[in-house]
Write a protein that holds these residues in place. Structure first.
Motif, PDB file in Angstrom:
ATOM      1  N   LEU A 104       0.742   5.137  -2.034  1.00 31.29           N
ATOM      2  CA  LEU A 104       0.185   6.141  -1.132  1.00 31.29           C
ATOM      3  C   LEU A 104       0.302   7.573  -1.621  1.00 31.29           C
ATOM      4  O   LEU A 104      -0.583   8.376  -1.409  1.00 31.29           O
ATOM      5  CB  LEU A 104       0.870   6.057   0.242  1.00 31.29           C
TER       6      LEU A 104
ATOM      7  N   VAL B  14     -15.982   8.041   2.105  1.00 28.21           N
ATOM      8  CA  VAL B  14     -17.248   7.818   2.814  1.00 28.21           C
ATOM      9  C   VAL B  14     -17.018   8.131   4.280  1.00 28.21           C
ATOM     10  O   VAL B  14     -15.996   7.744   4.844  1.00 28.21           O
ATOM     11  CB  VAL B  14     -17.704   6.344   2.732  1.00 28.21           C
TER      12      VAL B  14
ATOM     13  N   ALA C  79       0.830  -1.209   0.000  1.00 31.08           N
ATOM     14  CA  ALA C  79       0.000   0.000   0.000  1.00 31.08           C
ATOM     15  C   ALA C  79       0.864   1.259   0.000  1.00 31.08           C
ATOM     16  O   ALA C  79       0.525   2.264  -0.622  1.00 31.08           O
ATOM     17  CB  ALA C  79      -0.924  -0.003   1.221  1.00 31.08           C
TER      18      ALA C  79
ATOM     19  N   GLN D 178     -19.248   8.944   8.254  1.00 34.23           N
ATOM     20  CA  GLN D 178     -20.525   8.839   8.950  1.00 34.23           C
ATOM     21  C   GLN D 178     -20.875  10.174   9.569  1.00 34.23           C
ATOM     22  O   GLN D 178     -20.009  10.981   9.872  1.00 34.23           O
ATOM     23  CB  GLN D 178     -20.444   7.760  10.014  1.00 34.23           C
TER      24      GLN D 178
ATOM     25  N   MET E 149     -23.736   1.693   4.453  1.00 35.56           N
ATOM     26  CA  MET E 149     -22.365   2.168   4.608  1.00 35.56           C
ATOM     27  C   MET E 149     -21.385   1.157   4.012  1.00 35.56           C
ATOM     28  O   MET E 149     -20.495   1.509   3.230  1.00 35.56           O
ATOM     29  CB  MET E 149     -22.114   2.365   6.109  1.00 35.56           C
ATOM     30  N   ALA E 150     -21.577  -0.120   4.355  1.00 36.22           N
ATOM     31  CA  ALA E 150     -20.683  -1.177   3.863  1.00 36.22           C
ATOM     32  C   ALA E 150     -20.728  -1.259   2.338  1.00 36.22           C
ATOM     33  O   ALA E 150     -19.701  -1.465   1.686  1.00 36.22           O
ATOM     34  CB  ALA E 150     -21.065  -2.514   4.490  1.00 36.22           C
TER      35      ALA E 150
ATOM     36  N   GLY F  31     -31.238   0.517   8.908  1.00 33.19           N
ATOM     37  CA  GLY F  31     -30.387  -0.258   7.996  1.00 33.19           C
ATOM     38  C   GLY F  31     -29.175   0.473   7.448  1.00 33.19           C
ATOM     39  O   GLY F  31     -28.666   0.126   6.382  1.00 33.19           O
TER      40      GLY F  31
ATOM     41  N   ALA G 259     -14.247   0.612  -3.304  1.00 30.53           N
ATOM     42  CA  ALA G 259     -13.048  -0.232  -3.364  1.00 30.53           C
ATOM     43  C   ALA G 259     -13.041  -1.038  -4.662  1.00 30.53           C
ATOM     44  O   ALA G 259     -12.032  -1.115  -5.358  1.00 30.53           O
ATOM     45  CB  ALA G 259     -13.002  -1.149  -2.150  1.00 30.53           C
TER      46      ALA G 259
ATOM     47  N   ARG H 168     -26.100   0.412   8.425  1.00 34.34           N
ATOM     48  CA  ARG H 168     -24.816  -0.305   8.415  1.00 34.34           C
ATOM     49  C   ARG H 168     -24.538  -0.994   7.081  1.00 34.34           C
ATOM     50  O   ARG H 168     -23.476  -0.771   6.497  1.00 34.34           O
ATOM     51  CB  ARG H 168     -24.737  -1.303   9.582  1.00 34.34           C
TER      52      ARG H 168
ATOM     53  N   MET I 297     -25.642   7.939  10.734  1.00 39.57           N
ATOM     54  CA  MET I 297     -25.425   6.766  11.588  1.00 39.57           C
ATOM     55  C   MET I 297     -25.858   7.009  13.020  1.00 39.57           C
ATOM     56  O   MET I 297     -25.245   6.495  13.962  1.00 39.57           O
ATOM     57  CB  MET I 297     -23.954   6.350  11.548  1.00 39.57           C
TER      58      MET I 297
ATOM     59  N   ILE J  76     -29.218   3.697  12.006  1.00 36.93           N
ATOM     60  CA  ILE J  76     -28.766   2.320  12.229  1.00 36.93           C
ATOM     61  C   ILE J  76     -29.963   1.369  12.277  1.00 36.93           C
ATOM     62  O   ILE J  76     -29.952   0.310  11.643  1.00 36.93           O
ATOM     63  CB  ILE J  76     -27.930   2.233  13.527  1.00 36.93           C
TER      64      ILE J  76
ATOM     65  N   VAL K 136     -18.694   1.593   0.790  1.00 39.10           N
ATOM     66  CA  VAL K 136     -17.262   1.296   0.942  1.00 39.10           C
ATOM     67  C   VAL K 136     -16.822   0.250  -0.093  1.00 39.10           C
ATOM     68  O   VAL K 136     -15.801   0.399  -0.759  1.00 39.10           O
ATOM     69  CB  VAL K 136     -16.967   0.803   2.384  1.00 39.10           C
TER      70      VAL K 136
END
Ligand SMILES: Nc1ncnc2c1ncn2[C@@H]1O[C@H](COP(=O)(O)OP(=O)(O)OP(=O)(O)O)[C@@H](O)[C@H]1O
Ligand SMILES: [Mg+2]
Lengths: 181, 123
Positions: free
Chosen positions: B18, B64, B14, B66, B47-48, B42, B55, B44, B34, B39, B51
């Motif tokens: 960088l 991203v 990584a 909160q 958010m996932a 739904g 990626a 969580r 959040m 929460i 992300v």
């Protein structure tokens, strides 16, 4: 909440709002006693006795967008409806400990759900906060401490996609090992 | 089994990439509500999903984060997309499918998904 791991995510948000720099999340499960303890401990700004009294009442909140705080009442209820118990200890300027004890064989026990997702989101969304995640089942235990991870990573952030994916697998594999004989 | 040795190797890999971070005036920010209301509704998995999509598509200049309660609990899960130089767009009642479309249409191609916005829902 549909999963206890969502309550944990929510209660840890209180610690973040209270400007904690270190948050410990502890899950202690006993097969014999059929009990699960969930603890969230922080070193944030804390509450005085009067505030602690008030927060379990769903009409107390210091938030401004809504008049009622729901996080703590939800968490308390999730434990008490299993015949378990709930407690908050807090010292202004020192920190707060929130504990919920569950009877896991009770019909109203809510499943824990995806704890890994909760922990990974907390860690990767709050890079300035350190987390200790301790989980034990009977005599087996594992611990993740972001201070140790950050020491290894140096200036590579914990939210780098390759690191997030490692962390997710690391927590999942260690969790699985707890239940293997 | 994942090991800390493996983490060290990932760190070294990584580190090599960088230095190529864009400067912050170019970064698109996504914030997901959040608070308890979010929460419980739904947030969580939403958010996932953000992300994950970022990626997967290797989107370098998108972050991203909160946030607390956005003040419209009945429309949670909510996310705001802030593209530099553009007006903030608030998406409500999110699902993972909506997130995937927002990433492609709005974040990658610059075209907000109007039907998922607060404006479209409250009309
Ligand atoms: N760990 C903590 N440290 C300091 N204060 C806390 C902590 N946890 C809770 N509080 C106080 O208790 C109040 C009530 O918390 P609770 O989670 O029930 O509701 P809330 O966070 O205000 O709103 P929400 O419904 O979004 O959770 C908070 O507003 C805060 O003032
Ligand atoms: Mg709260």
């Amino acid at each position: 909440m549909r999963e206890l791991s969502l309550n944990v995510l929510d209660i840890a948000q209180n610690s973040i709002k209270a400007e904690a720099s270190l948050i410990e999340i502890e899950l202690v499960e006993s097969t014999e006693k059929k009990e699960l303890l969930i603890g969230i401990y922080d070193n944030g700004k804390g509450m005085n006795d009067e505030q602690v009294q008030a927060v379990t009442d769903p009409f107390f909140t210091t938030r401004t967008t809504r008049k009622v705080g729901l996080g703590i009442p939800f968490f308390k209820m999730s434990a008490e409806m299993t015949g378990g118990s709930f407690g908050i200890e807090s010292v202004p300027g020192v920190g707060t400990k929130v504990r919920a004890l569950y009877k896991t064989d009770h019909v109203d026990f809510t499943p824990l759900g995806d704890m890994c997702s909760t922990v990974v989101i907390l860690i990767t969304m709050n890079l300035g906060v350190d987390f200790i995640y301790k989980r034990s089942l009977d005599s087996k235990q594992f611990v993740v401490d972001t201070r140790q991870l950050k020491e290894i990573l140096g200036d590579v952030p914990l939210n780098e996609p390759s690191i997030v994916s490692w962390l997710t697998d690391y927590i999942q594999e260690n969790t699985k090992q707890l239940t293997e004989v | 089994m994942k090991t800390l040795e493996e983490l060290m190797a990932l760190r070294d890999a990584a580190k090599a990439n960088l230095t190529t971070r864009e400067d912050s005036s170019e970064v698109t920010r996504i914030v997901v509500g959040m608070a308890t209301c979010g929460i419980a509704a739904g947030a969580r998995p939403i958010m996932a999903k953000f992300v994950d999509e970022i990626a997967k598509r290797n989107l370098q200049n998108v972050t991203v984060a909160q946030t607390g309660c956005i003040g419209m609990c009945q429309y949670e899960p909510i996310a705001e997309v802030l593209v530099p130089g553009k007006e903030k767009v608030t998406y409500v009642q999110l699902t993972e499918e909506k997130v995937a479309k927002i990433i492609v249409d709005h974040v990658v191609n610059g075209k907000p998904v109007v039907e998922y916005t607060i404006g479209a829902i409250t009309e």
